[in-house]
Design an enzyme around this catalytic site. Structure first.
Site, PDB file in Angstrom:
ATOM      1  N   ASP A 111      -7.209   3.206  -3.053  1.00 24.38           N
ATOM      2  CA  ASP A 111      -7.961   3.192  -1.791  1.00 24.38           C
ATOM      3  C   ASP A 111      -8.150   4.636  -1.322  1.00 24.38           C
ATOM      4  O   ASP A 111      -7.177   5.354  -1.110  1.00 24.38           O
ATOM      5  CB  ASP A 111      -7.188   2.395  -0.734  1.00 24.38           C
ATOM      6  CG  ASP A 111      -7.949   2.275   0.584  1.00 24.38           C
ATOM      7  OD1 ASP A 111      -9.111   2.734   0.655  1.00 24.38           O
ATOM      8  OD2 ASP A 111      -7.377   1.710   1.540  1.00 24.38           O
TER       9      ASP A 111
ATOM     10  N   LYS B 214     -10.326  -7.367   7.127  1.00 26.52           N
ATOM     11  CA  LYS B 214      -9.347  -7.098   8.189  1.00 26.52           C
ATOM     12  C   LYS B 214      -9.899  -7.731   9.452  1.00 26.52           C
ATOM     13  O   LYS B 214     -10.979  -7.333   9.918  1.00 26.52           O
ATOM     14  CB  LYS B 214      -9.192  -5.590   8.416  1.00 26.52           C
ATOM     15  CG  LYS B 214      -8.425  -4.862   7.334  1.00 26.52           C
ATOM     16  CD  LYS B 214      -8.335  -3.376   7.643  1.00 26.52           C
ATOM     17  CE  LYS B 214      -7.709  -2.645   6.483  1.00 26.52           C
ATOM     18  NZ  LYS B 214      -7.969  -1.198   6.533  1.00 26.52           N
TER      19      LYS B 214
ATOM     20  N   LYS C 273      -2.917   5.095  -2.450  1.00 27.21           N
ATOM     21  CA  LYS C 273      -3.873   5.863  -1.655  1.00 27.21           C
ATOM     22  C   LYS C 273      -4.279   7.089  -2.478  1.00 27.21           C
ATOM     23  O   LYS C 273      -3.406   7.750  -3.069  1.00 27.21           O
ATOM     24  CB  LYS C 273      -3.227   6.294  -0.340  1.00 27.21           C
ATOM     25  CG  LYS C 273      -2.984   5.133   0.618  1.00 27.21           C
ATOM     26  CD  LYS C 273      -4.294   4.595   1.156  1.00 27.21           C
ATOM     27  CE  LYS C 273      -4.073   3.550   2.231  1.00 27.21           C
ATOM     28  NZ  LYS C 273      -5.348   3.060   2.797  1.00 27.21           N
TER      29      LYS C 273
ATOM     30  N   GLU D  92     -11.208   0.969  -3.783  1.00 25.45           N
ATOM     31  CA  GLU D  92     -11.545   0.597  -2.401  1.00 25.45           C
ATOM     32  C   GLU D  92     -12.139   1.779  -1.640  1.00 25.45           C
ATOM     33  O   GLU D  92     -11.546   2.854  -1.583  1.00 25.45           O
ATOM     34  CB  GLU D  92     -10.252   0.105  -1.733  1.00 25.45           C
ATOM     35  CG  GLU D  92     -10.395  -0.338  -0.288  1.00 25.45           C
ATOM     36  CD  GLU D  92      -9.052  -0.872   0.255  1.00 25.45           C
ATOM     37  OE1 GLU D  92      -8.136  -1.145  -0.538  1.00 25.45           O
ATOM     38  OE2 GLU D  92      -8.949  -0.995   1.481  1.00 25.45           O
TER      39      GLU D  92
ATOM     40  N   GLY E  38      -4.591  -4.638   5.758  1.00 27.22           N
ATOM     41  CA  GLY E  38      -3.527  -4.457   6.744  1.00 27.22           C
ATOM     42  C   GLY E  38      -3.747  -3.211   7.572  1.00 27.22           C
ATOM     43  O   GLY E  38      -4.405  -2.266   7.126  1.00 27.22           O
TER      44      GLY E  38
ATOM     45  N   LYS F 141      -1.071  -0.816  -4.416  1.00 24.71           N
ATOM     46  CA  LYS F 141      -2.278  -0.045  -4.075  1.00 24.71           C
ATOM     47  C   LYS F 141      -1.867   1.394  -3.824  1.00 24.71           C
ATOM     48  O   LYS F 141      -0.950   1.657  -3.035  1.00 24.71           O
ATOM     49  CB  LYS F 141      -2.926  -0.671  -2.836  1.00 24.71           C
ATOM     50  CG  LYS F 141      -3.868   0.230  -2.058  1.00 24.71           C
ATOM     51  CD  LYS F 141      -4.723  -0.588  -1.112  1.00 24.71           C
ATOM     52  CE  LYS F 141      -4.811   0.008   0.274  1.00 24.71           C
ATOM     53  NZ  LYS F 141      -5.656  -0.789   1.181  1.00 24.71           N
TER      54      LYS F 141
ATOM     55  N   ASP G  38     -14.030  -1.760   2.482  1.00 21.18           N
ATOM     56  CA  ASP G  38     -13.156  -1.976   3.636  1.00 21.18           C
ATOM     57  C   ASP G  38     -13.935  -1.502   4.876  1.00 21.18           C
ATOM     58  O   ASP G  38     -14.621  -2.305   5.537  1.00 21.18           O
ATOM     59  CB  ASP G  38     -11.844  -1.194   3.413  1.00 21.18           C
ATOM     60  CG  ASP G  38     -10.910  -1.169   4.604  1.00 21.18           C
ATOM     61  OD1 ASP G  38     -11.290  -1.618   5.693  1.00 21.18           O
ATOM     62  OD2 ASP G  38      -9.764  -0.676   4.468  1.00 21.18           O
TER      63      ASP G  38
ATOM     64  N   SER H  63       0.858  -1.180   0.000  1.00 14.80           N
ATOM     65  CA  SER H  63       0.000   0.000   0.000  1.00 14.80           C
ATOM     66  C   SER H  63       0.898   1.235   0.000  1.00 14.80           C
ATOM     67  O   SER H  63       1.710   1.406   0.909  1.00 14.80           O
ATOM     68  CB  SER H  63      -0.888  -0.042   1.247  1.00 14.80           C
ATOM     69  OG  SER H  63      -1.661   1.122   1.336  1.00 14.80           O
TER      70      SER H  63
HETATM   71  O1  SMG Z   1      -0.663  -2.660   6.710  1.00 17.29           O
HETATM   72  O2  SMG Z   1       0.229  -2.421   4.752  1.00 17.29           O
HETATM   73  C1  SMG Z   1      -0.527  -2.047   5.653  1.00 17.29           C
HETATM   74  C2  SMG Z   1      -1.338  -0.810   5.424  1.00 17.29           C
HETATM   75  C3  SMG Z   1      -2.435  -1.058   4.456  1.00 17.29           C
HETATM   76  O3  SMG Z   1      -3.399   0.828   3.446  1.00 17.29           O
HETATM   77  C4  SMG Z   1      -3.428   0.067   4.364  1.00 17.29           C
HETATM   78  N1  SMG Z   1      -4.351   0.157   5.345  1.00 17.29           N
HETATM   79  O4  SMG Z   1      -7.563   1.452   4.577  1.00 17.29           O
HETATM   80  O5  SMG Z   1      -6.635  -0.325   3.928  1.00 17.29           O
HETATM   81  C5  SMG Z   1      -6.596   0.712   4.579  1.00 17.29           C
HETATM   82  C6  SMG Z   1      -5.391   1.155   5.368  1.00 17.29           C
HETATM   83  C7  SMG Z   1      -5.750   1.425   6.776  1.00 17.29           C
HETATM   84  C8  SMG Z   1      -4.634   1.900   7.616  1.00 17.29           C
HETATM   85  S1  SMG Z   1      -4.118   3.497   7.275  1.00 17.29           S
HETATM   86  C9  SMG Z   1      -5.202   4.485   8.163  1.00 17.29           C
HETATM   87 MG    MG Z   2      -8.649   0.454   2.976  1.00 17.01          MG
END
Ligand code: SMG
Ligand code: MG
Length: 369
Positions: free
Chosen positions: A188, A262, A162, A213, A290, A160, A238, A134
């Site tokens: 995401d 998750k 953001k 996402e 994650g 992925k 999610d 991510s």
């Molecule tokens: O654990 O590699 C990881 C992070 C993955 O992007 C990630 N998590 O929305 O999926 C999600 C985010 C939530 C945590 S950041 C606020």
């Molecule tokens: Mg997410």
């Protein structure tokens, strides 16, 4: 199994680089570790809640409080097995991440005593799983391209990105054009968009994404269904999915065709498996999300991701993507895959020196209420 005591430990692990999402920027992962001490031995669980209630309503200090004040008194009198934890805590509304941490610690303890791995217990079918990474929001598109290049060179099976309003079409286009059609790419938004952004989001169809996402608010299944009806790119949920019942409703309403599972968000690995089973029965692919877990949580997530319905690479990256110093042995990427721990329970234990180095608070609660 009878609980004797439970240790609640707060740890702080600096991230190797800041992680910016539409929710904010993280530079340190603070986490709550739960260690149960029972008549059958000990077990560990990691709480996914973060310092602040931004990703979800839970937060670390609140999780520690609700575990201490309400969950342990409810569990202490029982002759426990892992499947009994959820029902014994059902009268407590919400707090899925706190519940998950306690259930995981009980599972770890119970499975260690029975010499069974979490993967075997859950019904895992793979010894290694393909994983993704991510990638946070960066200052510039060039910086993003450098970061993605590094992760692709390392071998990650999926990238992925953001996104948020103002950081979406342009960075996605740049990554797709630079690295080509062969890269599995997703985005995401962590709920950053409004229903009125539907036409804008639909433009992402041009970039061959494997999924988009959670663009909208957690409780807005309607907007997700409207987007799904309008876009070719699959919509993945999610934040909206906190239980198997939520998942069933989202699928029924056409709000998603892929689910990010998750374990913390849904109250534990057993509910996570129920969502997996339901999704599989409905032909909906799932993948493991994650929460910047330490090695403990990552080990458990790898076990979950070894179930047959986890057909997309998850947000379970190698240790070095997160931390210079973790609390368990490192997970090392090999051919875009990570190994599923085969040893009993979670299959890893914190290393005492590493644990001491990152501990900021620790409290032992005796279970003689
Ligand atoms: O654990 O590699 C990881 C992070 C993955 O992007 C990630 N998590 O929305 O999926 C999600 C985010 C939530 C945590 S950041 C606020
Ligand atoms: Mg997410």
């Amino acid at each position: 199994m009878k609980l004797n005591a439970v240790e609640l430990r707060e740890v702080a692990l600096p991230l190797v680089s800041p992680f910016r999402t539409s929710l904010g920027t993280q530079t340190v992962r603070t986490a709550l570790l739960v260690r149960v001490l029972s008549d059958e031995g000990e077990g560990w669980g990691e709480c996914a809640a973060e310092d602040e209630p931004t990703y979800c309503p839970e937060y670390l200090a609140g999780a520690a409080d609700v575990i201490k004040r309400f969950m342990l008194p409810a569990l202490a009198p029982l002759d426990l097995e892992p499947a009994a934890v959820g029902p014994a805590l059902r009268h407590l509304r919400g707090h899925p991440m706190a519940k998950a941490a306690v259930e995981t610690a009980v599972l770890d303890c119970w499975l260690r005593a029975r010499r069974t791995s979490l993967a075997a217990h859950l019904g895992g079918v793979r010894r290694r799983v393909r994983v993704g990474v991510s990638v946070g929001i960066t200052e510039t598109v060039d910086a993003l391209l450098d970061t993605v290049d590094r992760h692709l060179t390392a071998g990650y099976a999926r990238i992925k990105l953001k996104i948020e309003p103002g950081w979406d079409l342009e960075p996605v286009r740049a990554v797709r054009e630079t690295f080509g059609a062969g890269v599995m790419l997703t985005v995401d938004a962590n709920t950053a968009y409004q229903p009125g952004d539907l036409r804008h989001l639909a433009k992402l169809d041009a970039y061959g994404l494997a999924l988009v996402e959670q663009p909208f608010a957690p409780d807005d299944l309607h907007a997700h269904a409207a987007l799904a009806a309008r876009m070719d790119t699959p919509v993945c949920l999610d934040e909206s999915i906190t239980s198997a019942r939520d998942a069933a409703e989202a699928i029924r309403r056409g709000a998603c065709s892929i689910i990010n599972i998750k374990p913390g968000r849904v109250g534990g690995y057993l509910e996570a498996r129920r969502i997996h089973d339901l999704a599989q029965a409905n032909g909906v692919p799932v993948w493991c999300g994650g929460m910047l877990e330490t090695g403990l949580g990552r080990a458990a997530n790898l076990a979950l991701a070894s179930l047959p319905g986890f057909t997309l690479p998850g947000d379970i990256s190698a240790t070095e993507r997160y931390y210079h110093r973790d609390i368990t042995r490192p997970f090392v990427l090999d051919g875009g895959e990570l190994p599923v721990p085969a040893e009993p329970g979670l299959g890893v234990l914190p290393e005492e020196a590493d644990l001491q180095a990152c501990t900021t608070a620790v409290e032992t609660v005796s279970c003689t209420f």
